[in-house]
Scaffold this active site. Structure first.
Site, PDB file in Angstrom:
ATOM      1  CE  LYS A  11     -19.901 -38.357  29.291  1.00  0.00           C
ATOM      2  NZ  LYS A  11     -19.999 -37.079  29.977  1.00  0.00           N
TER       3      LYS A  11
HETATM    4  C1  LIG Z   1     -20.977 -35.912  30.347  1.00  0.00           C
HETATM    5  C2  LIG Z   1     -20.865 -34.580  29.712  1.00  0.00           C
HETATM    6  C3  LIG Z   1     -20.760 -33.400  30.469  1.00  0.00           C
HETATM    7  C4  LIG Z   1     -20.933 -33.351  31.956  1.00  0.00           C
HETATM    8  O1  LIG Z   1     -20.087 -34.193  32.644  1.00  0.00           O
HETATM    9  P1  LIG Z   1     -20.544 -34.751  34.104  1.00  0.00           P
HETATM   10  O2  LIG Z   1     -19.264 -35.380  34.591  1.00  0.00           O
HETATM   11  O3  LIG Z   1     -21.637 -35.747  33.862  1.00  0.00           O
HETATM   12  O4  LIG Z   1     -20.962 -33.605  34.920  1.00  0.00           O
HETATM   13  C5  LIG Z   1     -20.574 -32.208  29.791  1.00  0.00           C
HETATM   14  N1  LIG Z   1     -20.505 -32.169  28.453  1.00  0.00           N
HETATM   15  C6  LIG Z   1     -20.633 -33.268  27.699  1.00  0.00           C
HETATM   16  C7  LIG Z   1     -20.548 -33.159  26.219  1.00  0.00           C
HETATM   17  C8  LIG Z   1     -20.837 -34.510  28.296  1.00  0.00           C
HETATM   18  O5  LIG Z   1     -20.996 -35.603  27.538  1.00  0.00           O
END
Ligand SMILES: *Cc1c(COP(=O)(O)O)cnc(C)c1O
Length: 375
Positions: free
Chosen positions: A180
């Protein structure tokens, strides 16, 4: 293999984490507090509660909004499954509304058609880092007595109409997974505009424990006393993770800028290439591009995926429509429900995008994809 996403770790991050490891607090201590203040500051100045993941943040947010059996949560199928599954776990009915054909963001017109007096939350996703039209979604939510939630796992640092992500919806959630825009290893956060929602989120993420003397049922029990009034989980981030996140936050503007530069380089190179379609950006939006979702036309997406991987270029597909997951299929959700999301999925390919990607790397991705499409 060039990855499709990758964290950016600088020596300053390593130093920040080492300093915490040499100190007194490994778990929730002063660095978590500082990180939460810094996240809140970039997210519209609202209270932030850090969590162990973006999925945990979504779970906390839905609990804090009071989601439970009998409630409906309207959301987009063009997302990672957690946006929907964390509400389904609470017993809510998930109602998928379609996306707009170009941006793949939740379409307010489609939402308007499915809301009822049971709708508790309208949960939109800033897909690829492009903030959604929360003005339109909030109007619908207000009309039916629902709340808006921005799953901003992709979009920290983005703005819409000059307002930062975190200020667009009633509640916003972030993910700090390594791919991210900002990372704490595993991690996430909830940002809530209303104090009562923020308090409920903080308590649920900390086992439901209450220490506020004003609220204790047995205030004279003793100075050690704390109470649980409703059940919670332990979703607390550590000071170790928070140190990484706090250090990363100092470079967020640079991350967003470099992601925009790479996006512009891809856009320029792919504009007008037959067989490809570049991502759409709305006029009043400054995205925090997390993905570069190019569309591969003429039924060649799978071929392009396989040949890019063979050429050593990590590509990804984001996402299969959430209701295609067998867990939803087994509950009776049917393919065809959201045709625009399904059409988008059939063409989508995420190209490598992360701050340390060099212009040379980007050009190699461009040449390889254009070569595949031309042959
Ligand atoms: C990555 C993601 C999540 C979940 O996040 P994690 O930290 O991997 O649990 C939820 N929603 C979206 C759109 C994502 O890209």
């Amino acid at each position: 293999m060039l990855p499709y996403g990758r964290q950016s770790i600088h020596p300053a991050d390593v130093d920040a984490v080492s300093a915490v490891l040499r100190g007194d607090w490994l778990t929730t201590g002063p660095t978590v507090t500082a990180f939460e203040a810094a996240v809140g500051a970039v997210a519209g100045g609202h209270p932030a509660i850090s969590c162990t993941s973006g999925t945990a943040a979504l779970h906390v947010a839905y609990v804090a909004l009071g989601v439970g059996p009998g409630d409906e949560v309207v959301t987009t199928p063009m997302t990672f499954v957690a946006t929907a599954s964390s509400a389904a776990l609470l017993g809510a009915t998930i109602v998928f509304a379609d996306v707009t054909e170009d941006t793949a963001l939740l379409d307010p017109t489609a939402v308007d058609a499915v809301v009822t007096d049971r709708t508790k939350v309208i949960a939109a996703v800033d897909y690829a880092g492009h903030p959604c039209d929360f003005d339109a979604l909030q109007t619908i939510a207000d009309r039916v007595g629902a709340r808006t939630l921005d799953d901003a796992a992709h979009s920290i640092g983005g703005t819409r109409g000059g307002r930062p992500v975190g200020d667009l919806a009633d509640v916003t959630t972030f993910s700090f997974f390594p791919t991210k825009n900002l990372t704490t290893g595993e991690g996430g956060a909830v940002v809530a505009k209303e104090t009562a929602v923020a308090t409920a989120a903080r308590e649920f993420h900390n086992i439901g424990l209450i220490r506020d003397p004003e609220r204790l049922r047995y205030p004279d029990e003793g100075p050690w006393h704390q109470e649980v009034h409703s059940f919670g989980l332990n979703y607390r981030l550590t000071d170790v993770g928070a140190a990484l996140g706090l250090s990363q936050l100092e470079r967020l503007d640079g991350f967003v800028k470099r992601r925009a530069e790479i996006t512009a380089r891809y856009n320029n190179a792919f504009a007008g290439v037959d067989g490809l379609r570049t991502p759409t950006q709305s006029a009043d939006v400054a995205p925090a591009w997390h993905l570069y979702p190019i569309r591969i036309l003429d039924g060649r997406r799978r071929e392009a995926f396989e040949r890019m991987r063979e050429a050593g270029i990590g590509v990804q597909v984001n996402y299969i429509p959430a209701y295609w997951h067998p867990v939803f299929a087994d509950m009776g959700y049917r393919r065809g429900t959201c045709p625009r999301a399904e059409a988008f999925y059939a063409e989508e390919l995420s190209l490598p995008l992360y701050p340390s990607l060099t212009d040379g790397d980007v050009d190699r991705v461009i040449e390889t994809l254009v070569g595949i499409i031309a042959s």
